[in-house]
Design a protein around this motif. Structure first.
Motif, PDB file in Angstrom:
ATOM      1  N   TYR A 146      -9.036  -6.447   2.628  1.00  0.00           N
ATOM      2  CA  TYR A 146     -10.283  -5.802   2.227  1.00  0.00           C
ATOM      3  C   TYR A 146     -10.145  -4.280   2.148  1.00  0.00           C
ATOM      4  N   VAL A 147      -9.431  -3.713   3.091  1.00  0.00           N
ATOM      5  CA  VAL A 147      -9.228  -2.263   3.079  1.00  0.00           C
ATOM      6  C   VAL A 147      -8.390  -1.855   1.871  1.00  0.00           C
ATOM      7  N   PHE A 148      -7.398  -2.679   1.532  1.00  0.00           N
ATOM      8  CA  PHE A 148      -6.572  -2.392   0.361  1.00  0.00           C
ATOM      9  C   PHE A 148      -7.411  -2.460  -0.916  1.00  0.00           C
ATOM     10  N   ILE A 149      -8.300  -3.432  -0.999  1.00  0.00           N
ATOM     11  CA  ILE A 149      -9.207  -3.520  -2.152  1.00  0.00           C
ATOM     12  C   ILE A 149     -10.070  -2.262  -2.227  1.00  0.00           C
ATOM     13  N   GLY A 150     -10.558  -1.799  -1.077  1.00  0.00           N
ATOM     14  CA  GLY A 150     -11.341  -0.563  -1.040  1.00  0.00           C
ATOM     15  C   GLY A 150     -10.532   0.628  -1.525  1.00  0.00           C
ATOM     16  N   SER A 151      -9.280   0.666  -1.124  1.00  0.00           N
ATOM     17  CA  SER A 151      -8.397   1.746  -1.549  1.00  0.00           C
ATOM     18  C   SER A 151      -8.211   1.728  -3.067  1.00  0.00           C
ATOM     19  N   MET A 152      -8.015   0.542  -3.605  1.00  0.00           N
ATOM     20  CA  MET A 152      -7.835   0.420  -5.056  1.00  0.00           C
ATOM     21  C   MET A 152      -9.117   0.803  -5.797  1.00  0.00           C
ATOM     22  N   LEU A 153     -10.277   0.433  -5.251  1.00  0.00           N
ATOM     23  CA  LEU A 153     -11.548   0.811  -5.877  1.00  0.00           C
ATOM     24  C   LEU A 153     -11.746   2.325  -5.858  1.00  0.00           C
ATOM     25  N   ALA A 154     -11.424   2.964  -4.745  1.00  0.00           N
ATOM     26  CA  ALA A 154     -11.535   4.427  -4.665  1.00  0.00           C
ATOM     27  C   ALA A 154     -10.612   5.086  -5.683  1.00  0.00           C
ATOM     28  N   LEU A 155      -9.423   4.530  -5.848  1.00  0.00           N
ATOM     29  CA  LEU A 155      -8.480   5.047  -6.832  1.00  0.00           C
ATOM     30  C   LEU A 155      -9.025   4.868  -8.244  1.00  0.00           C
ATOM     31  N   LEU A 156      -9.612   3.715  -8.510  1.00  0.00           N
ATOM     32  CA  LEU A 156     -10.195   3.436  -9.816  1.00  0.00           C
ATOM     33  C   LEU A 156     -11.358   4.376 -10.116  1.00  0.00           C
ATOM     34  N   ILE A 157     -12.214   4.608  -9.147  1.00  0.00           N
ATOM     35  CA  ILE A 157     -13.342   5.526  -9.327  1.00  0.00           C
ATOM     36  C   ILE A 157     -12.829   6.937  -9.599  1.00  0.00           C
ATOM     37  N   SER A 158     -11.809   7.345  -8.864  1.00  0.00           N
ATOM     38  CA  SER A 158     -11.229   8.669  -9.060  1.00  0.00           C
ATOM     39  C   SER A 158     -10.691   8.821 -10.478  1.00  0.00           C
ATOM     40  N   LEU A 159     -10.016   7.798 -10.964  1.00  0.00           N
ATOM     41  CA  LEU A 159      -9.482   7.844 -12.330  1.00  0.00           C
ATOM     42  C   LEU A 159     -10.600   7.838 -13.372  1.00  0.00           C
TER      43      LEU A 159
ATOM     44  N   PRO B 112       0.818  -1.223   0.000  1.00  0.00           N
ATOM     45  CA  PRO B 112       0.000   0.000   0.000  1.00  0.00           C
ATOM     46  C   PRO B 112       0.849   1.269   0.000  1.00  0.00           C
ATOM     47  N   ALA B 113       2.068   1.169   0.508  1.00  0.00           N
ATOM     48  CA  ALA B 113       2.949   2.341   0.516  1.00  0.00           C
ATOM     49  C   ALA B 113       3.322   2.759  -0.904  1.00  0.00           C
ATOM     50  N   LEU B 114       3.315   1.799  -1.832  1.00  0.00           N
ATOM     51  CA  LEU B 114       3.615   2.128  -3.227  1.00  0.00           C
ATOM     52  C   LEU B 114       2.576   3.061  -3.833  1.00  0.00           C
TER      53      LEU B 114
END
Length: 148
Positions: free
Chosen positions: A94-107, A8-10
C-alpha cells in the motif's frame, strides 16, 4: 506478486532526477522573477509585465507542489523499503502504491507547468509581434508624411 526491496529502490534514481529537474525549473523561474521585478519597477504599467507576473506566480506554486509530491514519493519509498525489511509485506504494498501515486501526481503537475510556461513564451512572442507591427506601420506612416 511479492514486492522486493529492490523494487522501491529503483525509483530512487528516477525521483532524484525529477527533483533535480524541478529544482532547475525553480531556479530558472526565480531568475525570471528577479529580472521581471527590475522591469516592473522601471515600467509598472506595462501589460506584458503584469501578465508575466501572474504566469510566474502560477508556475512557482506548481513547482512547489511538484517538489512536495516528489519528496512525498521519495519518503514513501523509504518507508516501503523499511516495511519490506521488517516483513510487513501488505503494508509495504500500500505504501508503494502511495509512492507511485505521488510520483504520478508530480509528473501531472509538471506537465501542466510546462503548458503554462509555453503560454509565457507565447506572451513574449505576441508582444514582439505587436512591437514589430507598430514599427512597420509607423514607418510607412512617416514615409507617407514625408512624401507630401
Amino acid at each position: 506478486m511479492e514486492l522486493q526491496l529492490s523494487t522501491p529502490a529503483l525509483l530512487f534514481s528516477a525521483i532524484t532526477l525529477m527533483m533535480l529537474a524541478f529544482t532547475n525549473r525553480f531556479l530558472a523561474v526565480a531568475n525570471l522573477i528577479r529580472g521581471l521585478h527590475k522591469k516592473y519597477l522601471e515600467n509598472p504599467k506595462e501589460n506584458i509585465i503584469i501578465e508575466q507576473i501572474h504566469n510566474l506566480k502560477k508556475r512557482l506554486s506548481m513547482i512547489k507542489y511538484m517538489q512536495l509530491c516528489g519528496v512525498l514519493s521519495f519518503l514513501l519509498c523509504v518507508i516501503c523499503m523499511y516495511l519490506i525489511f521488517i516483513g510487513a509485506q501488505s503494508a509495504a504494498n500500500y505504501v508503494f502504491i502511495g509512492s507511485m501515486l505521488a510520483l504520478l501526481i508530480s509528473l501531472g503537475i509538471s506537465l501542466v507547468e510546462i503548458l503554462i510556461s509555453t503560454q509565457a513564451l507565447n506572451l513574449e512572442l505576441k508582444d514582439m509581434e505587436n512591437q514589430f507591427q507598430e514599427r512597420t506601420s509607423s514607418f510607412w506612416f512617416k514615409k507617407d508624411k514625408n512624401d507630401e
